[in-house]
Design a protein around this motif. Structure first.
Motif, PDB file in Angstrom:
ATOM      1  N   ASP A 172       0.929  -1.321   0.101  1.00 32.85           N
ATOM      2  CA  ASP A 172       0.029  -0.120   0.151  1.00 32.85           C
ATOM      3  C   ASP A 172       0.807   1.400  -0.079  1.00 32.85           C
ATOM      4  O   ASP A 172       1.800   1.336   0.832  1.00 32.85           O
ATOM      5  N   VAL A 173       0.696   2.111  -0.872  1.00 32.86           N
ATOM      6  CA  VAL A 173       1.207   3.154  -0.872  1.00 32.86           C
ATOM      7  C   VAL A 173       0.387   4.430  -0.873  1.00 32.86           C
ATOM      8  O   VAL A 173      -0.576   4.843  -1.649  1.00 32.86           O
ATOM      9  N   GLY A 174       0.088   4.886   0.610  1.00 27.89           N
ATOM     10  CA  GLY A 174      -0.935   5.661   1.186  1.00 27.89           C
ATOM     11  C   GLY A 174      -0.922   5.764   2.650  1.00 27.89           C
ATOM     12  O   GLY A 174      -0.215   4.817   3.223  1.00 27.89           O
ATOM     13  N   LYS A 224      -0.567  14.812   2.823  1.00 27.03           N
ATOM     14  CA  LYS A 224      -1.624  14.075   3.656  1.00 27.03           C
ATOM     15  C   LYS A 224      -2.822  14.867   3.578  1.00 27.03           C
ATOM     16  O   LYS A 224      -3.826  14.249   3.752  1.00 27.03           O
ATOM     17  N   PHE A 225      -2.693  15.924   3.897  1.00 32.90           N
ATOM     18  CA  PHE A 225      -3.714  16.935   4.097  1.00 32.90           C
ATOM     19  C   PHE A 225      -4.671  17.032   2.800  1.00 32.90           C
ATOM     20  O   PHE A 225      -6.057  16.970   2.740  1.00 32.90           O
ATOM     21  N   LEU A 226      -4.083  16.739   1.769  1.00 31.99           N
ATOM     22  CA  LEU A 226      -4.762  16.811   0.439  1.00 31.99           C
ATOM     23  C   LEU A 226      -5.092  15.324   0.216  1.00 31.99           C
ATOM     24  O   LEU A 226      -5.802  14.960  -1.031  1.00 31.99           O
ATOM     25  N   LYS A 227      -4.921  14.188   1.107  1.00 31.03           N
ATOM     26  CA  LYS A 227      -5.238  12.983   0.897  1.00 31.03           C
ATOM     27  C   LYS A 227      -4.725  12.260  -0.380  1.00 31.03           C
ATOM     28  O   LYS A 227      -5.295  11.408  -1.130  1.00 31.03           O
ATOM     29  N   LEU A 228      -3.339  12.599  -0.271  1.00 28.22           N
ATOM     30  CA  LEU A 228      -2.500  11.865  -1.283  1.00 28.22           C
ATOM     31  C   LEU A 228      -1.626  11.150  -1.052  1.00 28.22           C
ATOM     32  O   LEU A 228      -0.960  11.281   0.006  1.00 28.22           O
ATOM     33  N   ALA A 287      16.157   9.105   7.453  1.00 31.87           N
ATOM     34  CA  ALA A 287      15.207   7.906   7.441  1.00 31.87           C
ATOM     35  C   ALA A 287      14.173   8.087   8.638  1.00 31.87           C
ATOM     36  O   ALA A 287      13.034   7.729   8.339  1.00 31.87           O
ATOM     37  N   VAL A 288      14.632   8.650   9.893  1.00 32.68           N
ATOM     38  CA  VAL A 288      13.945   8.604  10.904  1.00 32.68           C
ATOM     39  C   VAL A 288      12.767   9.699  10.710  1.00 32.68           C
ATOM     40  O   VAL A 288      11.586   9.659  10.957  1.00 32.68           O
ATOM     41  N   LEU A 289      12.976  10.873  10.298  1.00 36.13           N
ATOM     42  CA  LEU A 289      12.072  11.854  10.137  1.00 36.13           C
ATOM     43  C   LEU A 289      11.332  11.679   8.916  1.00 36.13           C
ATOM     44  O   LEU A 289      10.085  11.891   9.304  1.00 36.13           O
ATOM     45  N   GLY A 290      11.685  10.981   7.982  1.00 34.85           N
ATOM     46  CA  GLY A 290      10.667  10.779   6.866  1.00 34.85           C
ATOM     47  C   GLY A 290       9.843   9.783   7.329  1.00 34.85           C
ATOM     48  O   GLY A 290       8.560   9.954   6.858  1.00 34.85           O
ATOM     49  N   ALA A 291      10.191   8.852   8.049  1.00 35.45           N
ATOM     50  CA  ALA A 291       9.217   7.697   8.503  1.00 35.45           C
ATOM     51  C   ALA A 291       8.085   8.417   9.467  1.00 35.45           C
ATOM     52  O   ALA A 291       7.120   7.823   9.480  1.00 35.45           O
ATOM     53  N   LEU A 292       8.761   9.087  10.545  1.00 36.65           N
ATOM     54  CA  LEU A 292       7.845   9.839  11.321  1.00 36.65           C
ATOM     55  C   LEU A 292       6.858  10.595  10.696  1.00 36.65           C
ATOM     56  O   LEU A 292       5.712  10.772  11.136  1.00 36.65           O
ATOM     57  N   ALA A 293       7.295  11.333   9.472  1.00 32.41           N
ATOM     58  CA  ALA A 293       6.390  12.078   8.797  1.00 32.41           C
ATOM     59  C   ALA A 293       5.476  11.362   8.275  1.00 32.41           C
ATOM     60  O   ALA A 293       4.440  11.663   7.439  1.00 32.41           O
ATOM     61  N   GLY A 294       5.526   9.977   8.131  1.00 29.81           N
ATOM     62  CA  GLY A 294       4.619   9.161   7.222  1.00 29.81           C
ATOM     63  C   GLY A 294       5.041   9.234   5.546  1.00 29.81           C
ATOM     64  O   GLY A 294       4.039   8.982   5.124  1.00 29.81           O
ATOM     65  N   VAL A 295       5.990   9.474   5.200  1.00 35.37           N
ATOM     66  CA  VAL A 295       6.290   9.227   3.691  1.00 35.37           C
ATOM     67  C   VAL A 295       6.059   7.967   3.302  1.00 35.37           C
ATOM     68  O   VAL A 295       6.806   7.113   3.804  1.00 35.37           O
TER      69      VAL A 295
END
Lengths: 490, 217
Positions: free
Chosen positions: A88-90, A308-312, A338-346
């Motif tokens: 899942d990419v989302g 994410k706000f734009l639901k993308l 890696a940590v910041l990106g993952a926590l941001a939910g990229v």
């Protein structure tokens, strides 16, 4: 049981997110975007945009962009080559893929960057295939020994022959799209099957500020029609090709990405699109684009929040470094990203293995980074309540000197709660000395050799392979390429 | 306004990157009937030289550098038409053709070098990015340039710097031009390897190199 909290980073105040999106939409309405592609301009015009064909400028009304947002799926499901495993990419799902399209490889023996060859690219695919925490492949190296006219298609062809994982890739020429689509469809057994089970993401980069080139626009249009997800890679450089302020760069990022999204949607409603990017904090001394700068990562985390706000679905170039060798800078910039990106939910984090401003790949770094990704996935699982009560009952009959080593509870949980060290050093000092004072880079190199040795080609039916060979050979001929570094039947 | 007051003001306008002030002061100089070559040499050139020093000292960064170059450009835009009217050449540095080689669309670094060369007294013909190699030569021949500056940001396109030198050789024009190379993947070693006349690692160094090759340093 109390529900496990998923750790999450949100850099922007909600009101700032709305304000940035609002300014991005207004920018598209007032200034518009340059689109150097007649077909896309016509499609945008038909959908209601204010288009000037002569100056190749399209002003997109708010309503048009909002309609396009509404028809864009919020989650994309990618499938591996066999079609059995899905990703899942989302949502807040996180997948790593190696930083893509490096032109050089850091040679372990000489510790210098050298041009990458087809042989290197093949090893790259084999290595990535063995890395458990890097879910996707990327067409990560541009081999110097492949003629440019066939290069985009050839690197995908080799990858599809060697790997099960979904791909992040893209075109170098307008003509490259069709054969690349054909390769993907051949694996799936048809174009409609490919549409149902996408196997690859195509990157498309606008040229900041506010411009889509002919090549990237055509890629958006073609991919939308084929049902292939387009990853929009807006890449403002603060103070150079975008505003110096992070919030200002985000406004442009939104405008560029949403114009790309609109091009995809007017080409085909419902086309899968990923809100991605590769912006950077421009270095005002060196004129370089540091991907390891903290401000670069802040821009990434912030636009991800906006996506994410734009639901993308979202993407970012993180977990990579500007260092030239695998030194402390390479490690800390990669881990921080890696940590910041993952926590941001990229959803798609492109970066592992990469050095030197997205221009070099390193095999050793790839395996080190796989370990970083493992840690990150553990972090994302958060802290769970496993038992009820959590601990009290385990302390029944407490005596001084009590140990948990032989406690059944330890055996039950330690492997679930803790991951193994991998390549990092956790030896006591004397043991480290006795073992030869090896650095993580040396251990990583040994691991690369071990992994390449154990790689076994995942099975691919002979019929599909034959079809892939045929498509590649035909494209090579049509592009006027006399010979490719490996016979197509390798 | 007397010269003694004017020179420091012009100087400051360039160092501060103040386009409006630089142009206004140039206008004052024209109206006062001053020797415009002296205005350039004593009013503006020391300013841009100071900017170079500040860059080398790590005080100035790219935004300051480019703002000062643009202030210089604004002043020259006022002075040059006047000098031309009197048939006096304002550009002592000579003519330079510059561009990013074909296949490469990166032009930030090249733009910086072009601006600084212009500020340094060269007449600059900027061909932009993704420039066909033949065009560099055509332009240099057409305008009578003495120098060709080639930028490339990619290792895949930097080989076009070598190709251009080969092309000049094939046409028997190699000795007619000084060829300078720059860009992220280029290096002094690379310049030597391909037989270029020089390499500079940044815009300030490029001006120094161009001046020394033009016999002005």
């Amino acid at each position: 049981m109390i529900k496990t909290k998923k750790p999450k980073l949100e850099l922007l105040h909600g009101a700032l997110v709305e304000r940035i999106v609002d300014e991005g939409l207004t920018l598209l309405e007032r200034q518009g975007v340059m689109v150097e592609n007649g077909e896309a301009l016509r499609l945008l015009g038909d959908a209601g945009a204010d288009v000037d064909l002569r100056s190749q400028r399209a002003r997109l009304g708010r309503k048009l962009v909002e309609d396009c947002l509404a028809s864009t799926p919020s989650t994309i499901v990618l499938y591996d080559r066999s079609g059995g495993k899905s990703f899942d990419v989302g949502g807040d799902e996180v997948h790593f893929d190696p930083g893509s399209a490096a032109v050089t490889l850091l040679d372990h023996e000489t510790q210098t960057e050298r041009k990458a060859s087809t042989a290197d690219l093949i090893e790259f695919y084999k290595l990535v295939e063995t890395l458990e925490h890097i879910h996707f492949q990327s067409t990560g190296l541009i081999a110097y020994d492949v003629p440019a006219a066939a290069s985009d298609c050839y690197r995908l062809y080799l990858g599809l022959c060697l790997s099960e994982k979904p791909f992040v890739t893209g075109t170098f020429r307008v003509e490259g799209f069709r054969p690349m689509q054909d390769l993907l469809a051949a694996v799936r057994g048809g174009e409609s099957e490919l549409r149902l089970k996408p196997l690859a993401i195509f990157d498309a980069c606008p040229s900041p500020p506010l411009k889509w080139s002919n090549l990237t626009t055509q890629s958006l249009v073609d991919a939308a029609r084929a049902g292939i997800p387009s990853e929009l890679i807006s890449m403002g450089m603060t103070g150079a090709t975008s505003l110096a302020t992070i919030a200002g760069t985000l406004v442009q990022h939104v405008a560029e990405n949403l114009s790309g999204l609109a091009i995809c949607q007017v080409a085909r409603r419902g086309a899968p699109v990923i809100f991605g990017g590769s912006p950077s904090s421009f270095d005002m001394r060196k004129g370089t684009t540091p991907m390891g700068a903290i401000e670069t990562m802040m821009i990434d985390a912030a636009y991800t929040q906006i996506g994410k706000f734009l639901k993308l679905p979202t993407h970012a170039y993180m977990a990579l470094s500007d260092a030239k060798i695998n030194d402390p800078q390479a490690g800390f910039e990669t881990a921080l990203g890696a940590v910041l990106g993952a926590l941001a939910g990229v959803n798609v984090i492109s970066g592992p293995g990469m050095l030197d401003f997205e221009s070099a790949q390193s095999f050793e770094k790839l395996v080190i980074d796989d370990g970083i990704c493992a840690m990150v996935y553990r972090l994302l699982e958060g802290v769970a309540q496993r038992d009820d009560p959590i601990a009290l009952d385990k302390f029944e009959g407490f005596t001084p000197g009590m140990s948990f080593l032989s406690h059944p509870h330890t055996r039950q949980w330690y492997r679930k709660e803790h991951i193994l060290a991998g390549l990092v050093d956790r030896d006591p000092y004397e043991a480290w000395v006795t073992a030869g004072r090896t650095s993580i880079v040396d251990k990583a190199h040994a691991d690369v050799v071990r992994r390449l040795g154990k790689y076994a080609a995942p099975p691919l039916s002979e019929a599909v392979r034959k079809e892939l060979d045929g498509i590649m050979a035909a494209y090579g001929r049509s592009a006027g390429v006399e010979s490719l570094p490996l016979p197509t039947g390798f | 306004m007397i010269k003694n007051e004017l020179w420091p003001k012009m100087n400051e306008a360039i160092v501060a990157g103040d386009r409006a002030a630089a142009a206004a002061l140039a206008g004052d100089a024209v109206r006062s009937g001053l020797d415009l070559l002296e205005v350039i040499e004593r009013g503006y050139v020391p300013g841009i030289e100071k900017v170079g020093e500040l860059w080398e000292q790590g005080e100035y960064f790219l935004p300051e550098l480019i703002s000062s170059a643009e202030a210089m450009k604004a002043a020259m835009a006022v002075l040059e038409p006047e000098l031309n009217r009197k048939n006096i050449g304002a550009r002592m540095g000579g003519k330079v053709v510059i561009g990013t080689v074909e296949g490469d669309i990166h032009d930030i670094g090249k733009n910086l070098v072009a601006s600084m060369l212009q500020a340094g007294g060269f007449e600059v013909f900027d061909l932009g990015a993704d420039v066909k190699l033949e065009r560099f030569i055509e332009k240099a021949e057409a305008v009578g340039a003495g120098m060709i500056c080639l930028s490339a940001l990619l290792t895949t396109t930097m080989t076009n710097q070598r190709r251009l030198i080969g092309l000049l050789r094939d046409k028997g024009l190699r000795d007619k031009y000084k060829v300078l190379v720059g860009g992220a993947p280029a290096s002094r070693k690379w310049a030597e390897e391909i037989g270029a006349d020089g390499y500079a690692e940044n815009a300030v160094a490029a001006v120094k190199l161009a001046k020394s090759l033009a016999g002005r340093a």
